[in-house]
Design a protein around this motif. Structure first.
Motif, PDB file in Angstrom:
ATOM      1  N   ILE A  22       1.332 -29.060  -8.724  1.00 61.51           N
ATOM      2  CA  ILE A  22       1.814 -30.363  -8.725  1.00 61.51           C
ATOM      3  C   ILE A  22       2.506 -30.742  -9.990  1.00 61.51           C
ATOM      4  O   ILE A  22       3.544 -31.218 -10.073  1.00 61.51           O
ATOM      5  N   GLN A  23       1.423 -30.949 -10.833  1.00 62.55           N
ATOM      6  CA  GLN A  23       1.716 -31.448 -12.056  1.00 62.55           C
ATOM      7  C   GLN A  23       2.708 -30.542 -12.940  1.00 62.55           C
ATOM      8  O   GLN A  23       3.569 -31.164 -13.587  1.00 62.55           O
ATOM      9  N   GLY A  24       2.404 -29.164 -12.751  1.00 63.44           N
ATOM     10  CA  GLY A  24       3.358 -28.386 -13.447  1.00 63.44           C
ATOM     11  C   GLY A  24       5.051 -28.539 -12.808  1.00 63.44           C
ATOM     12  O   GLY A  24       5.867 -28.588 -13.785  1.00 63.44           O
ATOM     13  N   ILE A  32      19.040 -24.883  -8.050  1.00 57.68           N
ATOM     14  CA  ILE A  32      19.422 -26.381  -7.970  1.00 57.68           C
ATOM     15  C   ILE A  32      19.129 -27.124  -9.456  1.00 57.68           C
ATOM     16  O   ILE A  32      20.041 -27.644  -9.920  1.00 57.68           O
ATOM     17  N   LEU A  33      18.023 -27.003  -9.545  1.00 59.14           N
ATOM     18  CA  LEU A  33      17.534 -27.863 -10.784  1.00 59.14           C
ATOM     19  C   LEU A  33      18.186 -27.453 -11.939  1.00 59.14           C
ATOM     20  O   LEU A  33      18.811 -27.986 -13.048  1.00 59.14           O
ATOM     21  N   LEU A  34      18.359 -25.963 -11.968  1.00 64.90           N
ATOM     22  CA  LEU A  34      18.979 -25.498 -13.289  1.00 64.90           C
ATOM     23  C   LEU A  34      20.464 -25.825 -13.572  1.00 64.90           C
ATOM     24  O   LEU A  34      21.018 -26.098 -14.598  1.00 64.90           O
ATOM     25  N   ARG A  35      21.149 -25.944 -12.300  1.00 62.05           N
ATOM     26  CA  ARG A  35      22.567 -26.268 -12.314  1.00 62.05           C
ATOM     27  C   ARG A  35      22.774 -27.626 -12.757  1.00 62.05           C
ATOM     28  O   ARG A  35      23.640 -28.079 -13.654  1.00 62.05           O
ATOM     29  N   LYS A  94      11.712 -20.641  -1.315  1.00 66.54           N
ATOM     30  CA  LYS A  94      12.026 -22.370  -1.394  1.00 66.54           C
ATOM     31  C   LYS A  94      11.959 -22.638  -2.954  1.00 66.54           C
ATOM     32  O   LYS A  94      13.056 -23.384  -3.560  1.00 66.54           O
ATOM     33  N   THR A  95      10.949 -22.168  -3.714  1.00 65.35           N
ATOM     34  CA  THR A  95      10.899 -22.457  -5.066  1.00 65.35           C
ATOM     35  C   THR A  95      12.110 -21.910  -5.885  1.00 65.35           C
ATOM     36  O   THR A  95      12.604 -22.382  -6.637  1.00 65.35           O
ATOM     37  N   MET A  96      12.643 -20.722  -5.677  1.00 67.64           N
ATOM     38  CA  MET A  96      13.670 -20.074  -6.110  1.00 67.64           C
ATOM     39  C   MET A  96      15.003 -20.933  -5.771  1.00 67.64           C
ATOM     40  O   MET A  96      15.888 -21.174  -6.763  1.00 67.64           O
ATOM     41  N   PHE A 134      10.991 -31.344 -10.937  1.00 69.14           N
ATOM     42  CA  PHE A 134      11.044 -31.388  -9.467  1.00 69.14           C
ATOM     43  C   PHE A 134      10.807 -32.568  -9.069  1.00 69.14           C
ATOM     44  O   PHE A 134       9.539 -33.534  -9.479  1.00 69.14           O
ATOM     45  N   SER A 135      11.169 -33.262  -8.120  1.00 69.29           N
ATOM     46  CA  SER A 135      10.717 -34.461  -7.393  1.00 69.29           C
ATOM     47  C   SER A 135       9.706 -34.210  -6.241  1.00 69.29           C
ATOM     48  O   SER A 135       9.183 -33.164  -5.977  1.00 69.29           O
TER      49      SER A 135
END
Length: 126
Positions: free
Chosen positions: A50-52, A84-87, A77-79, A58-59
């Motif tokens: 979670i911390q990582g 999304i986060l990379l975009r 899901k992580t991929m 990530f929210s």
């Protein structure tokens, strides 16, 4: 293990552990007769995960979606969420680069600044 032991093992405050519990990210496996939370032996690993994920941006909602009940991450899901986060990061970088270029233009325009000319002409950058 009780919450105090989990806090010591993970390095995360008991209040944060309770918060993660309220957010549905970590659940005690049981409660003692006196009401103390009992956590699974894999709880420190789940807290590290979670911390990582938080450090990566990530929210908590997204992290909750990425985790399954046994504390493991769903690779699919992580991929998807990491793409999304990379975009989002790439869009932020593009915006920052545009601002950087505008500031460089402003600085170049100000090199020849004459005190008797209005500054507004020099601040007109795209």
């Amino acid at each position: 293990m009780k919450i105090g032991e989990l806090a010591r093992k993970s390095g995360i405050a008991a209040s944060a552990i309770r918060f993660y519990e309220e957010q549905g990210l970590l659940a005690p496996i049981s409660r003692t007769p006196s009401g103390y939370r009992q956590y699974a032996s894999n709880a420190p690993d789940r807290l590290k995960l979670i911390q990582g994920a938080k450090r990566l941006g990530f929210s908590l909602e997204v992290i909750r979606d990425m985790l399954d009940e046994n504390g493991k991450c769903s690779v699919e899901k992580t991929m998807r969420q990491s793409a999304i986060l990379l975009r989002e990061i790439e869009q932020q970088q593009a915006t920052l680069e545009q601002r950087r270029q505008s500031l460089l233009i402003l600085r170049a325009n100000l090199v020849d600044y004459q005190p008797d000319h209005p500054c507004r002409d020099k601040l007109a950058v795209n």
